[in-house]
Scaffold this active site. Structure first.
Site, mmCIF file in Angstrom:
data_model
loop_
_atom_site.group_PDB
_atom_site.id
_atom_site.type_symbol
_atom_site.label_atom_id
_atom_site.label_comp_id
_atom_site.label_asym_id
_atom_site.label_seq_id
_atom_site.Cartn_x
_atom_site.Cartn_y
_atom_site.Cartn_z
ATOM 1 N N ASP A 1 0.845 -1.190 0.000
ATOM 2 C CA ASP A 1 0.000 0.000 0.000
ATOM 3 C C ASP A 1 0.888 1.250 0.000
ATOM 4 O O ASP A 1 1.811 1.364 0.820
ATOM 5 C CB ASP A 1 -0.851 -0.052 1.287
ATOM 6 C CG ASP A 1 -2.003 0.929 1.286
ATOM 7 O OD1 ASP A 1 -2.412 1.355 0.186
ATOM 8 O OD2 ASP A 1 -2.502 1.241 2.380
ATOM 9 N N ASN B 1 -10.226 0.381 -0.310
ATOM 10 C CA ASN B 1 -9.231 0.294 0.765
ATOM 11 C C ASN B 1 -9.826 0.699 2.115
ATOM 12 O O ASN B 1 -10.349 1.813 2.252
ATOM 13 C CB ASN B 1 -8.078 1.260 0.476
ATOM 14 C CG ASN B 1 -7.179 0.787 -0.632
ATOM 15 O OD1 ASN B 1 -7.499 -0.150 -1.353
ATOM 16 N ND2 ASN B 1 -6.048 1.445 -0.786
#
Ligand code: G3H
Ligand code: 13P
Ligand code: ZN
Length: 331
Positions: free
Chosen positions: A94, A276
């Site tokens: 990420d 997310n």
């Protein structure tokens, strides 16, 4: 020694996104830093038969130890299989900020990486993203790029002001870089305090309602790159109940406002294939622990307070998969 994600039983995101696009749902991308979060994600996704992206920030990688992480991911694949339903699992970096970090993650078993050049001038973002794609694709690892800036401050992600994605840039960016998915900025932001109270409207019982996402920008992007997988960062809903529990047991969370679930559901039915979520897990984990410590101040066995927190996470992830992202039953 380098290890391939394929040897760990992981998959890249290509097939997941193709099916999500066709089916009008989004793959959950849940961040984790520790064993309890990982256990909860796997349990919830197996029980709801959902594919999942295990998401690790560079801060999480430092916190958990990169070698341990690789075995945790491999363990997650085995745990799912032992539970009787081997769901597709991707391990994703990420907000990767350098080429070197992306390479290091690929060499240690990641099946997908994000190279976040969103803060760079456009041509520099293109060049950096393209370089990562060229390396990653040699190993069949998928790459997420980003255009537009999200507001919000966390360990590794920090921006005071957001700027929406410019639809006129997306086609050129995707073509020049060869990315597999594109994160965009349409009004979400990172962390638990996504909006200032003055940006929101307030209901009679004091709940803050944030401004709606810019679906007009998403539609414009869809017209320019039809069928291309889009990613939404900063998609926690910041549940009022979790914030109340935290604040009524000694916490001090101010101005906590998230993205309403119906907005995420709508995005998932469009070209958003990956959503997310990190902060909501942090909030429920904290709420459960604060509550338990308040009620049982003599407790000092970590299993007795981390266990209930883990159960709360399982419940939350199942809810997201079933009612928000629509990924339940798609594995
Ligand atoms: O978007 C960022 C994620 O929530 C990760 O946060 O850098 O504090 O691990 P972190
Ligand atoms: P939240 O802070 O809204 O959970 O967003 C997480 C995220 O975007 C991780 O990349
Ligand atoms: Zn993010």
């Amino acid at each position: 020694m380098a290890v391939s994600y394929k040897d760990l039983g992981l998959v890249n995101t290509r097939e997941m996104f193709k099916k999500a696009m066709e089916g009008g749902y989004a793959i959950p991308a849940y961040n984790f830093n520790n064993m309890e979060q990982l256990q909860a994600i796997i349990q919830a996704c197996v029980e709801t038969k959902s594919p999942v992206i295990l998401q690790v920030s560079s801060g999480a990688r430092k916190y958990a130890n990169q070698t341990l992480l690789r075995y945790m991911a491999e363990g997650a694949v085995k745990m799912a299989a032992e539970m009787g339903y081997p769901i597709p699992i991707a391990l994703h970096l990420d907000h990767g900020d350098t080429y070197e970090l992306c390479v290091s993650c690929i060499e240690s078993g990641f099946s997908s990486v994000m190279i976040d050049g969103s803060h760079l001038p456009y041509e520099e973002n293109v060049a950096l993203t393209k370089k990562v794609v060229e390396y990653a694709h040699k190993y069949d690892v998928s790459v997420e790029g980003e255009l537009g800036v999200l507001a919000g401050i966390e360990d590794e992600v920090s921006a005071e002001k957001s700027s929406y994605t410019r639809p006129e840039e997306v086609e050129d960016f995707v073509k020049k870089t060869g990315v597999d998915s594109l994160a965009i900025s349409i009004g979400t932001s990172h962390g638990a305090a996504k909006f200032k109270p003055e940006q929101c409207t307030r209901t009679a019982d004091g709940v803050l309602i944030p401004p709606p996402l810019r679906f007009d920008i998403l539609e414009e992007i869809e017209k320019r790159i039809p069928g291309f997988p889009i990613v939404l960062h900063g998609s926690s809903s910041v549940p009022v109940d979790a914030v109340k529990i935290i604040n009524s047991h000694g916490g001090k969370l101010k101005d906590a406002v998230g993205i309403p679930e119906d907005q995420l559901r709508k995005a998932a039915s469009m070209s958003v294939c990956k959503i997310n979520i990190d902060s909501d897990g942090r909030l429920w984990f904290t709420a459960a622990i604060r509550e338990l410590f308040d009620e049982k101040p003599a407790e000092f066995d970590p299993r007795k307070y981390l266990g209930p927190a883990r159960s709360k996470l399982v419940e939350m992830y199942k809810h997201k998969n079933i009612n928000v992202l629509g990924s339940a039953g798609k594995a």
